[in-house]
Design an enzyme around this catalytic site. Structure first.
Site, PDB file in Angstrom:
ATOM      1  CB  SER A 180      84.193 -22.985 -33.459  1.00 25.02           C
ATOM      2  OG  SER A 180      83.005 -23.272 -34.137  1.00 25.02           O
ATOM      3  CG  ASP A 395      80.286 -16.189 -33.553  1.00 27.23           C
ATOM      4  OD1 ASP A 395      79.950 -16.617 -34.670  1.00 27.23           O
ATOM      5  OD2 ASP A 395      80.983 -16.848 -32.753  1.00 27.23           O
ATOM      6  CG  HIS A 433      82.752 -18.555 -35.831  1.00 24.78           C
ATOM      7  ND1 HIS A 433      82.187 -18.750 -34.589  1.00 24.78           N
ATOM      8  CD2 HIS A 433      83.176 -19.786 -36.238  1.00 24.78           C
ATOM      9  CE1 HIS A 433      82.245 -20.026 -34.270  1.00 24.78           C
ATOM     10  NE2 HIS A 433      82.847 -20.677 -35.248  1.00 24.78           N
TER      11      HIS A 433
END
Length: 522
Positions: A180, A395, A433
């Site tokens: 991320s 995601d 994610h």
């Protein structure tokens, strides 16, 4: 490329009288490092460590815990920690990254790698806050620099200086593992500071930060229209329709779309034929859904970003649609980025902003410090660096098309053969994610083990590539039941396939077993 002053980049270790010698933890308190204060250096032998944010680690080996503060800028206060195994150090150093707007140190990940013999380091990137909070950046440009690129680089430097003072010798190899915002940090390291790490595992990188957040303005406006808002209660019907259209494209009907880029699901099939219900969408809602799938566009039709994949729309509940139009996590990120970093206007309203103007302003105000979009990795490659990228096909936080696009840019810049010698990309079916989702999503990232093959999957492959000259071609991902809990039995395994290949069912065998799938061209 922005560079630190030579005095910061090449800071030397200066030992005060009575400073540390090898294996002297308490003595590290006297270590003098450029623009840095060592605030604590203690040996931890209890095996348990209670930390901020209600984090409690157990069964840790004895280690030297070094805490410090770096002040490279006039408004900087970067907290960092380095943990050094008292025994059985494996000779490697590893840096952990952050998520969201950072604000905390990744203690859980540090603990996991410490157990495996690594010296580990982490930083809060210069502020203490929740991951969606950016108020710390308001009228603090130096703190934005610390968050954007300075803190991770300096933490890498300090870690190496501290471990050399403690062990009396340098690390053999240095690694970075993050996802991320941490993936953005990872690419920032490879691009701007290629000497910091030998191997980098970068997941779902928010590397095109200024574009990614600005593209969210259009999505906010689509979902902010009460006639076009899609309630989370309607996500099951949307997911069922997309799976009905594309689930079997990889040969196995298993609730996972192996390659969503090949899915041609038309949301128009969900149009309500009569009274609106949870099983159908109105025409304005269909338009919103198409925007989410296709990505935002400018007034002239130019793409502003990438859309989200089909097949796991239930995963959109928290990130994309929220409990109401203002409640989604992505809306919070967009709103706080524009209020406190881009515009400096705490009352900025995304529902009335001009998306095209916001895209331009975002690039102008934040790209220099926050974007890690440079495809030229020649310096990283020249010193033998290896980069493994991964991204979940489903995601809901960072559209997977961003990472594919960056990989393609690197290939275009450096050539296919050269890129293949030091970069790989893995797109993970059914992963949301960074980890989790309906697919097999545990494969060594963050130190999470997998069930089959090499225990730490992609990270072990990265180590082999750096230290033995070749990555693993047989990495297996696992879904545990319940999902993500490695203490339970595996319920699904899948091969991870290097892009552009995808896993396809061989036509026979257990569809829950990786052995029944092979990597093939889409």
């Amino acid at each position: 490329m922005r560079k630190l002053r030579a005095g910061v980049v090449a800071s030397a270790i200066l030992l005060a009288a009575g400073a540390a010698s090898a294996q002297d933890c308490a003595g590290l308190k006297n270590l003098r490092l450029d623009s840095t204060e060592i605030t604590a250096a203690d040996t931890v032998t209890s095996g348990t460590l209670d930390l901020p944010e209600a984090v409690s680690l157990h069964d840790l080996p004895a280690f030297c815990r070094v805490q410090g503060i770096m002040r490279p800028g006039s408004d900087s206060k970067i907290r960092f920690e380095v943990w050094l195994p008292a025994k059985n150090w494996n000779g490697r150093e590893l840096g952990v990254g952050n998520g969201g707007f950072a604000g905390v140190i990744g203690y859980q990940q540090m603990g996991g790698y410490l157990l495996r013999g690594f010296t580990v380091s982490g930083t809060d990137t210069g502020h203490q806050a929740n991951g969606t909070d950016a108020t710390w950046a308001f009228q603090h440009p130096e703190k934005v620099k610390d968050f954007g690129w300075r803190s991770i680089h300096l933490t890498a430097q300090r870690s190496k200086e501290i471990l050399r003072a403690y062990y009396g010798k340098p690390q053999q190899k240095s690694y970075f593992d993050a996802c991320s915002d941490g993936g953005r940090e990872a690419l920032m390291e490879a691009q701007r500071f290629p000497d910091d790490y030998d191997g980098i595992l970068a997941g779902a990188p928010a590397y095109a930060w200024s574009t990614l957040l600005a593209s969210g303005v259009s999505a906010m406006q689509a979902l902010g229209d009460p006639t076009a808002y899609i309630s989370s209660f309607k996500l099951p019907a949307i997911q069922k329709a997309s799976l009905d259209a594309c689930d079997s494209l990889d040969g196995a009907k298993d609730g996972i779309i192996g390659d969503p880029s090949q899915c041609r699901f038309d949301p128009q099939v969900l149009l309500c034929k009569g009274e609106e219900s949870l099983d159908c969408l109105t025409q304005p809602q269909i338009k919103t859904l198409q925007t989410l799938y296709n990505g935002a566009r400018s007034k002239t039709g130019q793409p502003h970003g990438f859309g989200f994949s089909m097949g796991d729309e239930l995963g959109w509940a928290h990130w994309i649609v929220g409990e109401d139009p203002e409640a989604s996590a992505f809306s919070q990120f967009v709103r706080n980025d524009f209020r406190y970093i881009v515009t400096g206007d705490p009352k900025w309203n995304g529902l009335t902003a001009d998306p095209d103007a916001m895209m331009t302003l975002s690039h102008d105000k934040s790209a220099e410090d926050l974007d890690s979009t440079d495809p030229d990795l020649s310096k990283f490659s020249a010193r033998g660096g290896k980069l493994i990228l991964y991204h979940g096909w489903n995601d809901p936080a960072i559209a997977p098309g961003y990472t594919i696009d960056y990989y393609k840019q690197v290939r275009q810049k450096m050539g296919a053969d050269k890129t293949g010698s030091f970069v790989r990309l893995y797109m993970v079916p059914g992963m949301e994610h960074c980890i989790g989702g309906p697919g097999a999503t545990a494969f060594g990232q963050f130190g999470v083990p997998t069930e089959k093959g090499s225990r730490f999957g992609l990270f072990d492959s990265l180590e082999n590539w750096v230290e033995k000259g070749a990555p693993d071609d047989n990495v297996i991902a696992t879904r545990f039941a319940p999902q993500g809990n490695a203490a339970h039995q595996p319920s699904l395994t899948r091969p991870l396939c290097a892009y552009p290949t995808v896993p396809k069912y061989k036509g026979s065998g257990d569809i829950n077993d990786a052995a029944s799938f092979a990597c093939a061209q889409p």
